[in-house]
Design an enzyme around this catalytic site. Structure first.
Site, mmCIF file in Angstrom:
data_model
loop_
_atom_site.group_PDB
_atom_site.id
_atom_site.type_symbol
_atom_site.label_atom_id
_atom_site.label_comp_id
_atom_site.label_asym_id
_atom_site.label_seq_id
_atom_site.Cartn_x
_atom_site.Cartn_y
_atom_site.Cartn_z
ATOM 1 N N LYS A 188 -14.226 -17.312 17.308
ATOM 2 C CA LYS A 188 -12.587 -17.547 18.124
ATOM 3 C C LYS A 188 -11.863 -16.748 18.661
ATOM 4 C CE LYS A 188 -14.235 -22.476 19.022
ATOM 5 N NZ LYS A 188 -15.267 -22.434 18.927
HETATM 6 C C1 LIG Z 1 -14.303 -26.901 21.858
HETATM 7 C C2 LIG Z 1 -14.865 -26.604 20.795
HETATM 8 N N1 LIG Z 1 -14.033 -27.199 19.757
HETATM 9 C C3 LIG Z 1 -13.803 -27.900 18.816
HETATM 10 C C4 LIG Z 1 -14.350 -27.004 17.899
HETATM 11 C C5 LIG Z 1 -14.524 -27.568 16.442
HETATM 12 O O1 LIG Z 1 -13.565 -25.969 16.091
HETATM 13 P P1 LIG Z 1 -13.985 -25.733 14.387
HETATM 14 O O2 LIG Z 1 -14.902 -25.331 14.371
HETATM 15 O O3 LIG Z 1 -12.695 -25.271 14.404
HETATM 16 O O4 LIG Z 1 -13.828 -27.317 13.881
HETATM 17 C C6 LIG Z 1 -15.626 -25.705 18.545
HETATM 18 C C7 LIG Z 1 -15.928 -25.184 18.150
HETATM 19 O O5 LIG Z 1 -17.231 -24.398 18.157
HETATM 20 C C8 LIG Z 1 -15.613 -25.967 20.457
HETATM 21 O O6 LIG Z 1 -15.779 -24.997 20.563
#
Ligand SMILES: Cc1ncc(COP(=O)(O)O)c(C=O)c1O
Length: 390
Positions: A188
């Site tokens: 990210k």
């Molecule tokens: C649109 C979206 N929402 C949520 C997430 C989940 O993030 P995390 O890995 O920090 O839980 C991601 C991760 O790739 C994502 O792309």
């Protein structure tokens, strides 16, 4: 194309980590306190100030943050929550944790963000919330979403995993809806390896999330081993182990300090890609709407398959062979076996998302890309299109 004597390999992502991160993390290691503590509190303060939100609560992932946000608004068994089908499974998965139903919504062809008209059609008496996802970083139409939410008495929880920093109508994402959740996952725009942040202006939500992220025990539970804290604590609810750590906070603060500069680099790479591809008949470049800005987490190039003799999968394979790793965002949720089995979705249910999925690929876009790497991606993509054009 690739000079076979030189092994070119451009990864899809490389985190922008430098001496600042090394020093910041070393300081935490030397302090002897690794888990949630003063550094986490300081990072939360800095993040809230950067975004312009009253409260920022650091959590172990965006998924955990979304779960806690839905818990705070009181999602319960039998409820329905609107989620775009073009997203990562985390957005909908958290709804299932409550025995609630994720109701998948089609996307807008231009932005690949949730189609508000389709969301409106899917509201029922059981609908409690909507989770807009700012796809690739470009904000959703939050005015229209809030208007729908007001009309049908829905909560809005933004999935801003891609949207740090992005703005909608001059306001930073994270300051607009009741609750917003960011991701600090390894790929990210701000990365702490794993991690996430919930922002809100609502004190009651902030307190609930602070408590539930650490076992449902009193708010300053993390202080119970420190001189200023107390050994005494009370378990108020059955919570979760979703806390952040000071090691992550050290990375986060070093990254936050260069968040704007990193966005600027991604923006300039995006500009170069768009300049190179926009006049090519084989491609559709991402269109950015004038009333919002994007974090440029993703650069999604769409193939005009009618001009090509290969499909997207073959195009991606050819790119990989030439040393350019790309990704695809996202396989629509309704095409995954879990959502089909659990909720009866099937191919053909959400046609815009499906059609776009078959055309799209995400190019590398990150601050550490060299001039030569950006140029190589551009020339490789263009040469492949020429080679496979009809
Ligand atoms: C649109 C979206 N929402 C949520 C997430 C989940 O993030 P995390 O890995 O920090 O839980 C991601 C991760 O790739 C994502 O792309």
């Amino acid at each position: 194309m690739k000079d076979s004597s030189v092994a070119i390999n451009i990864p899809f992502h490389r985190a922008a980590l430098g001496e600042e991160e090394v020093q910041s993390v070393s300081e935490v290691i030397r302090s002897g306190w690794l888990t949630m503590g003063a550094k986490t509190v300081e990072f939360e303060r800095q993040f809230a100030s950067y975004i312009g939100a009253k409260y920022a609560i650091a959590v172990s992932s965006c998924t955990a943050g979304l779960h806690l946000a839905l818990e705070a608004i009181g999602i319960a068994e039998g409820d329905e929550v609107l989620v775009p089908t073009t997203t990562f499974t985390a957005t909908a998965e958290v709804v299932t944790y409550f025995g609630a139903r994720p109701v998948l919504v089609d996307v807008d062809q231009k932005t690949l963000n949730l189609d508000v008209a389709d969301a409106e059609r899917k509201v029922t008496a059981r609908t409690r919330a909507i989770i807009p996802v700012h796809f690739g970083g470009q904000p959703c139409d939050l005015d229209a979403i809030q208007a729908l939410a007001d009309l049908r008495h829905l909560h809005v929880v933004e999935d801003a995993a891609h949207a740090l920093p992005s703005e909608y109508h001059g306001k930073r994402i994270g300051t607009i809806s009741e609750l917003t959740v960011f991701s600090f996952y390894a790929t990210k725009t701000l990365c702490t390896g794993e991690g996430g942040m919930v922002t809100t202006d609502n004190e009651a939500y902030a307190q609930r999330i602070q408590m539930m992220r650490l076992h449902g025990i009193s708010r300053d539970a993390w202080k119970r081993y420190s001189a200023e804290g107390s050994w005494y604590y009370e378990v108020i609810e059955a919570g979760y182990k979703y806390n952040f750590t000071d090691l992550q906070a050290a990375l986060g603060m070093a990254q936050l300090a260069k968040c704007g500069a990193m966005q600027e680099t991604r923006r300039s790479i995006a500009e170069r890609y768009t300049r190179a591809f926009s006049s090519n008949p084989s491609f559709e470049v991402p269109e950015m709407l004038p009333d919002r800005t994007t974090a440029w987490h993703l650069y999604v190039l769409r193939l005009r398959l009618e001009h090509l003799r290969v499909n997207r999968d073959a195009f991606v394979r050819e790119l990989a062979q030439a040393g350019v790793s790309v990704s695809v965002h996202f396989i629509p949720l309704h095409l995954h076996s879990f959502y089909q089995r659990a909720y009866g979705y099937k191919k053909g249910d959400l046609l815009v998302a499906e059609a776009q999925y078959h055309r799209c690929l995400s190019l590398p876009i990150y601050p550490g890309m060299t001039e030569e790497e950006v140029q190589y991606v551009i020339s490789t993509v263009i040469e492949l299109a020429a080679r496979f054009s009809k």
